[in-house]
Design a protein around this motif. Structure first.
Motif, PDB file in Angstrom:
ATOM      1  N   GLY A 126      -5.030   7.167  -0.553  1.00 14.34           N
ATOM      2  CA  GLY A 126      -3.986   6.185  -0.265  1.00 14.34           C
ATOM      3  C   GLY A 126      -3.869   5.897   1.220  1.00 14.34           C
ATOM      4  O   GLY A 126      -3.705   4.752   1.641  1.00 14.34           O
ATOM      5  N   LEU A 164       0.404   6.487  -6.906  1.00 13.98           N
ATOM      6  CA  LEU A 164      -0.909   6.993  -7.282  1.00 13.98           C
ATOM      7  C   LEU A 164      -1.018   8.497  -7.018  1.00 13.98           C
ATOM      8  O   LEU A 164      -1.526   9.248  -7.850  1.00 13.98           O
ATOM      9  N   THR A 165      -0.502   8.928  -5.876  1.00 11.03           N
ATOM     10  CA  THR A 165      -0.547  10.355  -5.533  1.00 11.03           C
ATOM     11  C   THR A 165       0.254  11.182  -6.532  1.00 11.03           C
ATOM     12  O   THR A 165      -0.204  12.230  -6.994  1.00 11.03           O
ATOM     13  N   TRP A 207      -4.526   2.354   3.105  1.00 17.60           N
ATOM     14  CA  TRP A 207      -3.553   1.747   4.012  1.00 17.60           C
ATOM     15  C   TRP A 207      -4.201   1.416   5.360  1.00 17.60           C
ATOM     16  O   TRP A 207      -3.941   0.365   5.932  1.00 17.60           O
ATOM     17  N   ALA A 214       0.798  -1.231   0.000  1.00 15.32           N
ATOM     18  CA  ALA A 214       0.000   0.000   0.000  1.00 15.32           C
ATOM     19  C   ALA A 214       0.831   1.282   0.000  1.00 15.32           C
ATOM     20  O   ALA A 214       0.528   2.192  -0.782  1.00 15.32           O
ATOM     21  N   ALA A 271       0.368   3.852  -2.965  1.00 23.74           N
ATOM     22  CA  ALA A 271      -0.285   5.135  -2.660  1.00 23.74           C
ATOM     23  C   ALA A 271       0.590   6.309  -3.099  1.00 23.74           C
ATOM     24  O   ALA A 271       0.090   7.298  -3.627  1.00 23.74           O
TER      25      ALA A 271
END
Length: 185
Positions: free
Chosen positions: A101, A75-76, A105, A68, A72
């Motif tokens: 994200g 993705l961010t 998590w 994660a 994340a």
């Protein structure tokens, strides 16, 4: 001239959900092992063993928990850059994916925590520069635990051993590492 057509069987199609589950299954059902060798010959071995009664779904949550943070972050960054490219304010472009994200998590952490709280871990290290028989023995012990688990896992995957053999080896390793963990405390 005769031309023959040879049909080559395709690998089975794996739906996206099945492929994702396969990726989240992790490399070992029993936990993780890591080994490192430093520049000057220091060897560091770690094994983390999940409880033997951990379900496949719970093991997937543990794998997702480890995956994660980097997912994340990626993705961010990607969504933030795309958002800025379409004139979204930077705090919204990066803040929304970061919040998403973090929430993902937290869900992974909540679902994986029963297995991770009960997991046992042992670490050993030794140096090539300093001879220490006790440290060498500790490293060999961790390697032996990992080797036995991997051998049982490989035997089950190859069909040479029943699944109960892996479960028995897993339970023995879990109890042994648990005893070692209590000795260190």
């Amino acid at each position: 001239m005769t031309v023959r057509t040879i049909r080559v069987p395709r690998p089975p199609h794996r739906p996206v959900g099945t492929a994702l589950l396969h990726a989240l299954d992790g490399s070992h059902p029993w936990g993780t092992a890591s080994s490192s060798l430093s520049r000057y010959g220091a060897v560091h071995e770690t094994v983390t063993i999940l409880p033997p009664d951990t379900t496949p779904a719970r093991r997937r949550w543990v794998s997702a928990l480890h995956a994660a943070p980097p997912a994340a972050l990626m993705l961010t960054l990607v969504l933030g850059c795309v958002g800025i490219g379409v004139a979204v304010p930077w705090h919204a472009a990066f803040g929304a994916p970061a919040a998403l994200g973090a929430a993902a998590w937290l869900v992974c952490w909540r679902e994986a925590s029963p297995a991770t709280r009960s997991a046992v871990q042992t670490t050993a290290w030794c140096s090539a520069l300093v001879v220490d028989a006790e440290a060498d023995a500790a490293v060999r012990r961790v390697r032996r635990i990992v080797h036995r688990l991997q051998r049982a896992e490989d035997g089950v995957r190859a069909g040479l051993l029943p699944a109960s053999a892996l479960q028995e080896e897993w339970r023995d390793a879990y109890e042994l590492v648990g005893r070692l963990e209590r000795l260190v405390r």
